[in-house]
Structure formats: structure tokens, C-alpha cells
Design a protein around this motif. Structure first.
Motif, PDB file in Angstrom:
ATOM      1  N   SER A  72      33.770 -44.759 -16.095  1.00 43.47           N
ATOM      2  CA  SER A  72      34.184 -44.346 -14.751  1.00 43.47           C
ATOM      3  C   SER A  72      35.595 -44.833 -14.475  1.00 43.47           C
ATOM      4  N   SER A  73      36.115 -44.393 -13.343  1.00 38.27           N
ATOM      5  CA  SER A  73      37.442 -44.843 -12.909  1.00 38.27           C
ATOM      6  C   SER A  73      37.307 -46.172 -12.181  1.00 38.27           C
ATOM      7  N   VAL A  74      38.158 -47.121 -12.552  1.00 43.83           N
ATOM      8  CA  VAL A  74      38.167 -48.436 -11.900  1.00 43.83           C
ATOM      9  C   VAL A  74      39.563 -48.705 -11.369  1.00 43.83           C
ATOM     10  N   GLN A  75      39.649 -49.630 -10.446  1.00 47.71           N
ATOM     11  CA  GLN A  75      40.947 -49.968  -9.854  1.00 47.71           C
ATOM     12  C   GLN A  75      41.905 -50.515 -10.909  1.00 47.71           C
ATOM     13  N   CYS A  76      43.121 -50.036 -10.872  1.00 51.44           N
ATOM     14  CA  CYS A  76      44.147 -50.482 -11.817  1.00 51.44           C
ATOM     15  C   CYS A  76      44.469 -51.954 -11.556  1.00 51.44           C
ATOM     16  N   ASP A  77      44.345 -52.769 -12.609  1.00 55.60           N
ATOM     17  CA  ASP A  77      44.593 -54.206 -12.430  1.00 55.60           C
ATOM     18  C   ASP A  77      46.073 -54.556 -12.432  1.00 55.60           C
ATOM     19  N   GLN A  78      46.901 -53.611 -12.843  1.00 58.10           N
ATOM     20  CA  GLN A  78      48.335 -53.895 -12.902  1.00 58.10           C
ATOM     21  C   GLN A  78      49.000 -53.749 -11.534  1.00 58.10           C
ATOM     22  N   CYS A  79      48.575 -52.739 -10.759  1.00 53.75           N
ATOM     23  CA  CYS A  79      49.169 -52.522  -9.438  1.00 53.75           C
ATOM     24  C   CYS A  79      48.198 -52.850  -8.317  1.00 53.75           C
ATOM     25  N   SER A  80      46.999 -53.362  -8.677  1.00 50.89           N
ATOM     26  CA  SER A  80      45.952 -53.713  -7.702  1.00 50.89           C
ATOM     27  C   SER A  80      45.525 -52.519  -6.860  1.00 50.89           C
ATOM     28  N   GLY A  81      45.627 -51.324  -7.458  1.00 51.08           N
ATOM     29  CA  GLY A  81      45.159 -50.122  -6.777  1.00 51.08           C
ATOM     30  C   GLY A  81      46.160 -49.451  -5.872  1.00 51.08           C
ATOM     31  N   SER A  82      47.347 -50.015  -5.728  1.00 52.85           N
ATOM     32  CA  SER A  82      48.327 -49.422  -4.813  1.00 52.85           C
ATOM     33  C   SER A  82      48.989 -48.184  -5.393  1.00 52.85           C
ATOM     34  N   GLY A  83      49.057 -48.092  -6.717  1.00 51.92           N
ATOM     35  CA  GLY A  83      49.717 -46.970  -7.370  1.00 51.92           C
ATOM     36  C   GLY A  83      51.199 -47.179  -7.566  1.00 51.92           C
ATOM     37  N   ALA A  84      51.760 -48.205  -6.918  1.00 49.10           N
ATOM     38  CA  ALA A  84      53.194 -48.475  -7.031  1.00 49.10           C
ATOM     39  C   ALA A  84      53.455 -49.514  -8.127  1.00 49.10           C
ATOM     40  N   LYS A  85      54.596 -49.424  -8.739  1.00 55.48           N
ATOM     41  CA  LYS A  85      54.975 -50.380  -9.784  1.00 55.48           C
ATOM     42  C   LYS A  85      54.999 -51.789  -9.204  1.00 55.48           C
ATOM     43  N   PRO A  86      54.450 -52.759  -9.945  1.00 58.24           N
ATOM     44  CA  PRO A  86      54.447 -54.143  -9.441  1.00 58.24           C
ATOM     45  C   PRO A  86      55.832 -54.579  -8.979  1.00 58.24           C
ATOM     46  N   GLY A  87      55.885 -55.178  -7.790  1.00 60.14           N
ATOM     47  CA  GLY A  87      57.156 -55.601  -7.215  1.00 60.14           C
ATOM     48  C   GLY A  87      57.758 -54.585  -6.273  1.00 60.14           C
ATOM     49  N   THR A  88      57.143 -53.378  -6.212  1.00 58.82           N
ATOM     50  CA  THR A  88      57.632 -52.339  -5.297  1.00 58.82           C
ATOM     51  C   THR A  88      56.505 -51.951  -4.345  1.00 58.82           C
ATOM     52  N   ASN A  89      56.875 -51.228  -3.303  1.00 58.60           N
ATOM     53  CA  ASN A  89      55.905 -50.785  -2.313  1.00 58.60           C
ATOM     54  C   ASN A  89      55.997 -49.283  -2.122  1.00 58.60           C
ATOM     55  N   ALA A  90      54.932 -48.719  -1.588  1.00 57.70           N
ATOM     56  CA  ALA A  90      54.948 -47.300  -1.255  1.00 57.70           C
ATOM     57  C   ALA A  90      55.859 -47.066  -0.063  1.00 57.70           C
ATOM     58  N   ASP A  91      56.474 -45.878  -0.014  1.00 53.32           N
ATOM     59  CA  ASP A  91      57.376 -45.529   1.078  1.00 53.32           C
ATOM     60  C   ASP A  91      56.639 -44.696   2.120  1.00 53.32           C
ATOM     61  N   THR A  92      56.996 -44.883   3.381  1.00 52.13           N
ATOM     62  CA  THR A  92      56.431 -44.058   4.442  1.00 52.13           C
ATOM     63  C   THR A  92      56.897 -42.622   4.250  1.00 52.13           C
ATOM     64  N   CYS A  93      55.974 -41.697   4.352  1.00 53.94           N
ATOM     65  CA  CYS A  93      56.298 -40.284   4.126  1.00 53.94           C
ATOM     66  C   CYS A  93      57.355 -39.823   5.118  1.00 53.94           C
ATOM     67  N   SER A  94      58.391 -39.200   4.609  1.00 53.65           N
ATOM     68  CA  SER A  94      59.499 -38.776   5.461  1.00 53.65           C
ATOM     69  C   SER A  94      59.156 -37.537   6.282  1.00 53.65           C
ATOM     70  N   MET A  95      58.149 -36.778   5.859  1.00 52.61           N
ATOM     71  CA  MET A  95      57.800 -35.555   6.594  1.00 52.61           C
ATOM     72  C   MET A  95      56.883 -35.834   7.779  1.00 52.61           C
ATOM     73  N   CYS A  96      55.843 -36.634   7.551  1.00 50.70           N
ATOM     74  CA  CYS A  96      54.874 -36.889   8.629  1.00 50.70           C
ATOM     75  C   CYS A  96      55.072 -38.253   9.276  1.00 50.70           C
ATOM     76  N   HIS A  97      56.016 -39.049   8.747  1.00 46.78           N
ATOM     77  CA  HIS A  97      56.318 -40.386   9.272  1.00 46.78           C
ATOM     78  C   HIS A  97      55.084 -41.301   9.271  1.00 46.78           C
ATOM     79  N   GLY A  98      54.257 -41.138   8.239  1.00 48.94           N
ATOM     80  CA  GLY A  98      53.109 -42.026   8.076  1.00 48.94           C
ATOM     81  C   GLY A  98      51.845 -41.552   8.747  1.00 48.94           C
ATOM     82  N   ALA A  99      51.895 -40.429   9.478  1.00 51.97           N
ATOM     83  CA  ALA A  99      50.701 -39.954  10.192  1.00 51.97           C
ATOM     84  C   ALA A  99      49.714 -39.268   9.259  1.00 51.97           C
ATOM     85  N   GLY A 100      50.187 -38.736   8.151  1.00 54.12           N
ATOM     86  CA  GLY A 100      49.310 -38.024   7.232  1.00 54.12           C
ATOM     87  C   GLY A 100      49.080 -36.579   7.621  1.00 54.12           C
ATOM     88  N   ARG A 101      49.525 -36.191   8.817  1.00 52.27           N
ATOM     89  CA  ARG A 101      49.361 -34.823   9.291  1.00 52.27           C
ATOM     90  C   ARG A 101      50.646 -34.365   9.965  1.00 52.27           C
TER      91      ARG A 101
END
Length: 380
Positions: free
Chosen positions: A147-176
Motif C-alpha cells: 500500500s501507499s505509506v507516508q513518505c519519510d523523507q518529506c514527512s508527507g508534505s510533498g515538498a523537498k526537505p528544507g522547503t515549504n509549499a507555496d500558497t496557490c496564487s490563483m485561489c490564495h489558499g482557499a482551494g476554490r
């Protein structure tokens, strides 16, 4: 042109409660709705004004600012600090209109999405076969599940260690995002971040930005005593890992019980067919059966036992799942007819037959007598 007072538009006083505001809004919105008044520009204008007024007055903070400053509270740079808030249907949206009109009838209105969409992992199914002995006693089984398990390298964030995800420029973080056309406003999932509210510019090299990887896991499953064919066991959170730190799905273990060589099961009761010799049935005797717990139980066969006779061994069946009760074991007798007789055996049986009477075979003798009588009655 000066704007009309919002309270006047809705036909209520400044002391009107939130319930009075909603009631007035519903009534007027239904009267002036464009679908009820096609090609009526005046009704369309009133409908927009009604929606704009209610959008402002239903919010306690906006209402307080309006009561103090009037329409100036919502003008760009006005003292109320709600710049651009008086956008009428463009601000509240056509979906909000129907929420306010029909929300109570539809279960209280739609819930607002959180700023980041949560993509829960998929549920998994695992089929397991157990023996009747294992179903009787219970066991702890080890299963290996890919099965799929949480990535131990990025702790599930999907971003490269030491970096963070960016707020979406289109929805400004609302998701819609919301698109307006006239006084209609349609809300949909943001096509850029797919509802997550954030994007990853520098993804993790191990999971490629997914926040999870595929691995085979070993899990310990506790199978309780008394499970039946088709029993389902749920292991919460042991399914597929969610996307980018979202909750995991569940793992469902579906159990099937392998058919047994000697015992048949009916609920908590067990049945066992035991063949005995003709002489044991006629003269009586005894035999031993081994139950599922490994114990030996002696069964006494009375003289003259007939085929199909059942003996009940109380509390020797299956345990009832999550209950102190236990079923019974039923021993069903079948009588084996002698085969490959020697000359001496045949002579003895023939002698026994010549000495037999109706009292020795009451059922067969009585049966044929009743049959003859039945057909004689029909012929008369």
C-alpha cells in the motif's frame, strides 16, 4: 444616484433580528426572482438590491459598521474598513442566494470548505482464509499488505526537505475559485492546486511531490474466537496514505472459514456424522470423538440405535463471537452395512434372519403392512 437604505429594501426596521432579516429576504427574493419575472428589468434590479442588502445585514460586523456609517462603511477606503464589500450578487454569489432560501430545507445549508482540501487515502481490502480450529480458538495473524505509506523523507508534505509549499496564487489558499457572470456566481475547485490551496515548486525527490510512496507493510491482525464466514475486521488508518499528509484510509480484513473434514457448522453449533457398525447399533456400545479443543469425549450408543439418531454434546460447539456462550456439538449416527462377507458370516446372518420376528424390525415390518393396507383400500 444615492443608494436606498438596506433596511428599507428588505422592509424591516433597524431593530429587526437575524431571523426577521432572513424571513424578509426569502419572501422578497422569491417574489422578485428573475425566473419568476422573465424579461423584467425592474424585478432583476430589485433582486440584486435585495441580495446586496441581505449580504451586508446578515453579517453582524458589517451590519454594525452600516448602522454607524451607512453606505460609506463599504466604499473603498471607508471608515468601516470593508473595502469592496458591497458587491451585491457578485460578492455573495448565486449559490449563496439558494443557500439562504433553501438552506434550512436542505439540512442547514452547505458547509464551507476548509482552506486546504483533505484527500483521504483509499480503503484497502484483504481476503484471509482461516481453519475451523483457528475460528474456534482465535489467533493473531501476520499479513503483508502492499500500500501507499507516508513518505519519510518529506514527512508527507510533498515538498523537498528544507522547503515549504507555496500558497496557490490563483485561489490564495482557499482551494476554490469563483467566477461571476451577471448576477450569477459559480464556485468550483481551483484548477491550479486542485483544491489543496497550495502548490509545490520544489517537490520531494523520493515521492515526487505526492507525499506518499508504495511499500509492503507487515501488520498484526487479532482474529477473535467465534468468527464466522464473511466476518469483516476494520483496521482504522491502515489503508492507503492520504495525499500530502491527509488522513489515511482504512484496511478491511474479510475472513472466510475453510470447510472442515469432519465438522459442519451451523451458527454456533457443530455437526459430525459418525458411522458405526450394524452390530454396535444392534447390541449397543461406545466410541470416542475428538472435539475442536483437542479433548476426547466418549459417546455411549444404546442398544437398538437407528440410523439418523443424534447425540447432543452440550457446550462442545463453537464459541459465540464476543459472548460467553458456546454452541453444542451434535453427533449424527449412520449405520454401515457389512460388505464382502465370508461364508461363515453369511450363514450366521441368514440364520439370524430366519430367527427374526416383527418385533426385531418393527419399523420395516410396520411400514410394508401399512403400504399393503393402503393399496388394498384403494382397490376396494
Amino acid at each position: 444616484m444615492a443608494k436606498v437604505d438596506y433596511y428599507q429594501i428588505l422592509g424591516v426596521t433597524k431593530s429587526a433580528s437575524a431571523k426577521d432579516l432572513k424571513s424578509a429576504f426569502r419572501k422578497l427574493a422569491m417574489q422578485c426572482h428573475p425566473d419568476k419575472n422573465p424579461d423584467d428589468a425592474d424585478s432583476e434590479r430589485k433582486f440584486k438590491e435585495i441580495n446586496e442588502a441581505y449580504e451586508m445585514l446578515k453579517d453582524p460586523q458589517k451590519r454594525a459598521a452600516y448602522d454607524q456609517y451607512g453606505h460609506a462603511a463599504f466604499e473603498q477606503g471607508g471608515p468601516g474598513g470593508f473595502g469592496g464589500g458591497g458587491g451585491g450578487a457578485g460578492a455573495g454569489g448565486f449559490s449563496d442566494i439558494f443557500e439562504d432560501i433553501f438552506g434550512d430545507m436542505m439540512g442547514g445549508g452547505r458547509s464551507r470548505r476548509s482552506s486546504t482540501a483533505r484527500e483521504r487515502g483509499a480503503d484497502l481490502r484483504y481476503n484471509m482464509e482461516v481453519t475451523l480450529e483457528e475460528a474456534y480458538a482465535g489467533k493473531t495473524a501476520q499479513v503483508r499488505v502492499p500500500s501507499s505509506v507516508q513518505c519519510d523523507q518529506c514527512s508527507g508534505s510533498g515538498a523537498k526537505p528544507g522547503t515549504n509549499a507555496d500558497t496557490c496564487s490563483m485561489c490564495h489558499g482557499a482551494g476554490r475559485v469563483r467566477a461571476s457572470q451577471g448576477f450569477f456566481s459559480v464556485e468550483r475547485t481551483c484548477p491550479t492546486c486542485h483544491g489543496r490551496g497550495e502548490t509545490i515548486s520544489d517537490p520531494c525527490t523520493k515521492c515526487s511531490g505526492q507525499g506518499r510512496v508504495t511499500e509492503e507493510r507487515s501488520l498484526s491482525v487479532n482474529i477473535p474466537a467465534g468468527i464466522e464466514d464473511g466476518t469483516r475486521i476494520r483496521l482504522a488508518g491502515e489503508g492507503e496514505a492520504g495525499m500530502r499528509g491527509s488522513p489515511s484510509g482504512d484496511l478491511y480484513i474479510f475472513l472466510s472459514v475453510r470447510p472442515h473434514e469432519f465438522f459442519q457448522r451451523d451458527g454456533a453449533d457443530l455437526y459430525c456424522n459418525v458411522p458405526i457398525s450394524m452390530t454396535t447399533a444392534a447390541l449397543g456400545g461406545q466410541f470416542e470423538v475428538v472435539t475442536l479443543d483437542g479433548a476426547k469425549t466418549r459417546v455411549k450408543v444404546p442398544e437398538g440405535t437407528q440410523a439418523g439418531k443424534q447425540f447432543r454434546l452440550k457446550s462442545k460447539g463453537m464459541p459465540v463471537l464476543r459472548s460467553p456462550q458456546t454452541g453444542d456439538l451434535y453427533i449424527q449416527i449412520s449405520i454401515e452395512t457389512p460388505q464382502h462377507l465370508t461364508k461363515k458370516q453369511r450363514e450366521l446372518l441368514e440364520e439370524f434372519e430366519s430367527l427374526s420376528s416383527k418385533e426385531n424390525n418393527p419399523e420395516s415390518s410396520g411400514f410394508f403392512s401399512r403400504m399393503r393396507h393402503f393399496f388394498d383400500t384403494l382397490s376396494d
